[in-house]
Design an enzyme around this catalytic site. Structure first.
Site, PDB file in Angstrom:
ATOM      1  CG  ASP A 136      48.512 -23.982  49.437  1.00 34.63           C
ATOM      2  OD1 ASP A 136      47.309 -23.291  49.884  1.00 34.63           O
ATOM      3  OD2 ASP A 136      49.067 -23.911  48.514  1.00 34.63           O
ATOM      4  CD  GLU A 185      43.752 -20.571  47.389  1.00 33.48           C
ATOM      5  OE1 GLU A 185      44.279 -19.537  47.623  1.00 33.48           O
ATOM      6  OE2 GLU A 185      44.419 -21.582  47.088  1.00 33.48           O
ATOM      7  CG  ASP A 235      45.924 -19.973  52.294  1.00 35.10           C
ATOM      8  OD1 ASP A 235      46.422 -21.017  52.385  1.00 35.10           O
ATOM      9  OD2 ASP A 235      45.820 -19.442  51.308  1.00 35.10           O
ATOM     10  CG  HIS A 319      51.920 -23.011  45.342  1.00 36.04           C
ATOM     11  ND1 HIS A 319      51.497 -22.168  44.358  1.00 36.04           N
ATOM     12  CD2 HIS A 319      51.086 -23.532  46.160  1.00 36.04           C
ATOM     13  CE1 HIS A 319      50.245 -21.864  44.969  1.00 36.04           C
ATOM     14  NE2 HIS A 319      49.887 -22.585  46.099  1.00 36.04           N
TER      15      HIS A 319
END
Ligand SMILES: [Zn+2]
Length: 370
Positions: A136, A185, A235, A319
């Protein structure tokens, strides 16, 4: 050279021609370019926190620029900068710097070329502390860097031959490659329309307000946005067993071409990940998915055709602090890079300059006759 005769008669770009098996085989293996401990490689220098306005981000920017200056000196590098406040910047403006890297035919005037556009974001998320963002999107940036190098030699050959034959300037064939490494982003606090996509919002806004010079016969593309033939956004790639659906009806044909490159490479045993797993399985566009906010949105709103290459579901590490180099599936990273390179070569019609195939029986005579 024999194929020049064929060239002269049929011209370039008369069709979207699949790469031959031998061309697919000639796409090299990335080797240890992506090894996470190879500091002179492509990926390792990006596996650091890259939050906008921090020293880590400056290191990442230098790596991206130095790579192109060193390995691909004919590509032009420009920055598009903005400064914006964020919910965590206490009223201070942070710098956001998009990197635009292009390889275009030498004869084109500004606004003349159309660009296959490869996109990934190079910033990383502020939280959790120390977040790396390997999928990411450090790995997608590295895949694009590597694929650019594979394509570059063929682009040079094509541009040389077209220039020699006076083929340039027919607009459809004035094909270039554009890479966008986008900044900002990630959201700083919580994803909203204003806390996210800082770089892509700024760039799309800048381009829509940057009309191309209305130069004589080539005034086809009104702005740099309309020069984008396909906005191919990578991505969250690099984890095991990715499954990427086809998101958009208007680019499903490009998805199918991309998917076909993958399955052909698998059937030729050119990929390292398990052939029982197809990364791009959605040939009939039947997979269910939700809407995904990503860097393509500001461009889609302005009519840019997008191929969004992001898996469903997202990687398990998404994340979290686990999204680091150690959690990448290196076979998958390398395979993505090769598939992307194959798709780029095919899109750019490089069969026109491929002469590595065995001549067919009687083929030479037949060609001379034409
Ligand atoms: Zn993210």
């Amino acid at each position: 050279m024999l194929w020049l005769h064929v060239f002269l008669l049929i011209g370039l770009g008369s069709a979207y021609k699949p790469l031959s098996d031998s061309f697919l085989r000639a796409i090299p293996s990335p080797g240890d370019e992506f090894a996470i401990d190879n500091n002179t490689g492509i990926l390792a220098p990006l596996l650091i926190p890259r939050v906008p306005g921090t020293p880590g981000q400056a290191v990442a920017q230098r790596h991206l620029v130095d790579y192109f200056k060193r390995e691909l000196p004919k590509w032009t590098i420009t920055w598009q900068n903005s400064s914006q406040t964020t919910p965590t910047s206490n009223g201070k403006k942070l710098p956001f710097a998009n990197l635009i890297i292009r390889r275009e035919p030498p004869w084109v005037q500004p606004g003349q070329a159309n660009f296959l556009t490869l996109v990934a974001h190079y910033d990383s998320k502020l939280t959790p502390d120390g977040f790396i963002g390997a999928t990411d999107s450090a790995a997608p940036c590295a895949m694009i860097m590597w694929a650019a190098k594979v394509v570059d030699g063929y682009a040079q050959q094509m541009y040389d031959e077209m220039a020699a034959l006076g083929e340039g300037g027919s607009v459809e064939m004035d094909m270039g490659i554009q890479i966008l490494f986008l900044d900002g982003e990630e959201a700083f606090k919580t994803w909203t329309d204003t806390d996210s996509l800082y770089g892509s919002r700024s760039l799309s806004n800048f381009w829509v307000n940057s009309p191309n010079p209305p130069s004589q016969k080539f005034y086809k593309y009104k702005t740099p946005l309309s020069q984008i033939s396909l906005f191919m956004l990578l991505d969250l790639l690099g984890s095991s067993s990715p499954s990427v659906p086809s998101y958009y009806t208007t680019t499903h044909w490009a998805y199918r071409a991309f998917s076909t490159v993958e399955s052909r490479m698998r059937s030729l045993n050119l990929l390292e990940s398990s052939n029982s797993m197809q990364f791009l399985p959605d040939l009939n566009k039947t997979m269910a998915y939700g809407g995904i906010s990503d860097d393509h949105l500001p461009f889609i709103l302005r009519g840019v055709e997008t191929l969004h290459v992001i898996p469903q579901p997202f990687p398990r590490v998404w994340h979290t602090s686990d999204d680091d180099g150690a959690h990448l599936d290196m076979k998958v990273v390398k395979d993505w890079a090769r598939i992307v390179a194959g798709f780029m070569l095919e899109w750019l019609d490089m069969m026109e300059v491929w002469n590595g195939d065995e001549p067919e029986a009687g083929g030479e005579g037949a060609k001379i006759m034409t």
